[in-house]
Design a protein around this motif. Structure first.
Motif, short mmCIF file in Angstrom:
data_model
loop_
_atom_site.label_atom_id
_atom_site.label_comp_id
_atom_site.label_asym_id
_atom_site.label_seq_id
_atom_site.Cartn_x
_atom_site.Cartn_y
_atom_site.Cartn_z
N ALA A 1 6.54 50.92 56.97
CA ALA A 1 6.00 49.65 56.47
C ALA A 1 6.53 49.35 55.06
CB ALA A 1 4.48 49.69 56.46
N ILE A 2 6.64 50.38 54.23
CA ILE A 2 7.17 50.19 52.88
C ILE A 2 8.62 49.73 52.95
CG2 ILE A 2 7.85 51.42 50.77
CD1 ILE A 2 5.31 53.15 51.15
N ARG A 3 9.39 50.24 53.93
CA ARG A 3 10.80 49.83 54.10
C ARG A 3 10.90 48.47 54.79
NH1 ARG A 3 11.19 55.12 55.93
NH2 ARG A 3 11.22 54.39 58.07
N GLY A 4 9.81 47.88 55.16
CA GLY A 4 9.84 46.58 55.84
C GLY A 4 10.21 46.71 57.31
N GLY A 5 9.93 47.87 57.90
CA GLY A 5 10.20 48.07 59.31
C GLY A 5 11.61 48.58 59.60
N GLU A 6 12.42 48.73 58.56
CA GLU A 6 13.79 49.23 58.75
C GLU A 6 13.78 50.72 59.07
OE1 GLU A 6 15.47 45.68 58.52
OE2 GLU A 6 16.65 47.51 58.76
N TRP A 7 14.89 51.20 59.64
CA TRP A 7 15.03 52.62 59.96
C TRP A 7 15.11 53.44 58.69
CZ3 TRP A 7 19.58 51.62 63.76
CH2 TRP A 7 19.07 51.21 65.00
N SER A 8 14.76 54.72 58.83
CA SER A 8 14.97 55.65 57.72
C SER A 8 16.47 55.97 57.66
CB SER A 8 14.17 56.94 57.95
OG SER A 8 14.67 57.64 59.08
N GLU A 9 16.88 56.64 56.58
CA GLU A 9 18.30 56.99 56.46
C GLU A 9 18.76 57.85 57.62
OE1 GLU A 9 18.85 57.43 51.69
OE2 GLU A 9 20.00 58.77 52.96
N GLU A 10 17.94 58.81 58.02
CA GLU A 10 18.30 59.69 59.14
C GLU A 10 18.44 58.90 60.44
OE1 GLU A 10 16.55 63.63 61.43
OE2 GLU A 10 15.64 62.95 59.56
N GLU A 11 17.50 58.01 60.71
CA GLU A 11 17.57 57.19 61.92
C GLU A 11 18.79 56.27 61.89
OE1 GLU A 11 13.66 55.56 61.41
OE2 GLU A 11 12.93 56.61 63.19
N GLU B 1 0.55 61.48 45.89
CA GLU B 1 1.29 62.72 46.19
C GLU B 1 1.27 63.01 47.69
OE1 GLU B 1 3.14 63.33 43.00
OE2 GLU B 1 3.15 65.01 44.40
N LEU B 2 0.13 62.80 48.33
CA LEU B 2 0.03 62.99 49.78
C LEU B 2 0.93 62.01 50.53
CD1 LEU B 2 -3.75 63.69 50.37
CD2 LEU B 2 -1.86 65.28 50.63
N CYS B 3 0.94 60.77 50.09
CA CYS B 3 1.77 59.74 50.74
C CYS B 3 3.26 60.05 50.58
CB CYS B 3 1.46 58.36 50.16
SG CYS B 3 -0.16 57.76 50.64
N ASN B 4 3.64 60.62 49.45
CA ASN B 4 5.04 60.98 49.23
C ASN B 4 5.47 62.14 50.13
OD1 ASN B 4 5.70 59.05 47.36
ND2 ASN B 4 5.07 60.30 45.60
N GLN B 5 4.54 62.93 50.60
CA GLN B 5 4.85 64.07 51.47
C GLN B 5 4.98 63.66 52.94
OE1 GLN B 5 5.59 67.06 50.23
NE2 GLN B 5 5.27 66.14 48.21
N LEU B 6 4.64 62.42 53.27
CA LEU B 6 4.74 61.97 54.66
C LEU B 6 6.20 61.95 55.11
CD1 LEU B 6 2.22 58.98 54.63
CD2 LEU B 6 1.93 61.17 55.79
N PRO B 7 6.45 62.18 56.40
CA PRO B 7 7.84 62.11 56.89
C PRO B 7 8.37 60.67 56.83
CG PRO B 7 6.31 62.55 58.70
CD PRO B 7 5.51 62.57 57.44
N ALA B 8 9.67 60.56 56.80
CA ALA B 8 10.31 59.24 56.68
C ALA B 8 9.99 58.33 57.86
CB ALA B 8 11.82 59.40 56.54
N LEU C 1 24.19 54.85 63.79
CA LEU C 1 25.59 54.61 63.46
C LEU C 1 26.51 55.58 64.20
CD1 LEU C 1 27.71 53.11 61.77
CD2 LEU C 1 27.34 54.80 59.97
N THR C 2 26.11 56.83 64.26
CA THR C 2 26.91 57.83 64.98
C THR C 2 27.00 57.49 66.46
OG1 THR C 2 26.27 59.53 63.40
CG2 THR C 2 27.11 60.29 65.53
N ALA C 3 25.88 57.10 67.06
CA ALA C 3 25.88 56.73 68.48
C ALA C 3 26.76 55.50 68.72
CB ALA C 3 24.46 56.46 68.95
N ASN C 4 26.67 54.52 67.84
CA ASN C 4 27.49 53.31 68.00
C ASN C 4 28.98 53.62 67.85
OD1 ASN C 4 25.24 51.74 68.41
ND2 ASN C 4 25.10 51.07 66.29
N GLU C 5 29.32 54.43 66.86
CA GLU C 5 30.72 54.76 66.65
C GLU C 5 31.27 55.58 67.81
OE1 GLU C 5 31.16 52.38 63.64
OE2 GLU C 5 32.80 53.60 64.35
N THR C 6 30.46 56.49 68.33
CA THR C 6 30.89 57.27 69.49
C THR C 6 31.12 56.38 70.69
OG1 THR C 6 29.65 59.18 68.67
CG2 THR C 6 30.26 59.20 70.99
N SER C 7 30.24 55.43 70.88
CA SER C 7 30.39 54.49 71.99
C SER C 7 31.66 53.65 71.82
CB SER C 7 29.16 53.59 72.07
OG SER C 7 29.30 52.65 73.09
N SER C 8 31.91 53.19 70.60
CA SER C 8 33.13 52.42 70.33
C SER C 8 34.38 53.25 70.56
CB SER C 8 33.13 51.91 68.89
OG SER C 8 32.09 51.01 68.67
#
Length: 112
Positions: free
Chosen positions: A23-33, A9-16, A38-45
């Motif tokens: 580590a659970i995501r394998g080092g990938e970004w969270s959905e928010e990140e 329960e404590l681990c589930n309360q940790l921020p993304a 994606l927004t920054a890349n699209e704006t740049s494009s």
């Protein structure tokens, strides 16, 4: 002492962005990140596309960031100064186009 359920329960309360969830995501970004990236890349494009569409003119792209009142006023002053400079150049060009042909004609008359 924590039970395994309480620890989970404590681990589930940790921020993304926490090290455990990353580590659970394998080092990938969270959905928010990922959305931010994606927004920054699209704006740049979009900025690059606008730059090309407007002939590569640096002033042709619209501002895509918020500007404070003082920055907007400063930009308006710069734009006005640029416009005045353009008008003076065009006025000078009109003046010289009227004066120079008359001088050329008078020079041709002297040759005859």
């Amino acid at each position: 002492m924590l039970s395994s359920y309480e620890l989970l329960e404590l681990c589930n309360q940790l921020p993304a962005q926490s090290a455990l969830k990353t580590a659970i995501r394998g080092g990938e970004w969270s959905e928010e990140e990922a959305m931010r990236a994606l927004t920054a890349n699209e704006t740049s494009s979009l900025r690059a596309i606008l730059q090309v569409v407007h002939g590569g003119k640096s002033g042709a792209k619209p501002p895509l960031v918020f500007r404070s009142v003082s920055e907007r006023e400063e930009r308006e002053e710069i734009d006005e100064a640029i416009e005045e400079a353009r008008e003076s150049v065009f006025d000078f060009a009109d003046f010289t186009s009227k004066v120079v042909p008359q001088q050329v004609e008078s020079d041709d008359d002297e040759d005859e």
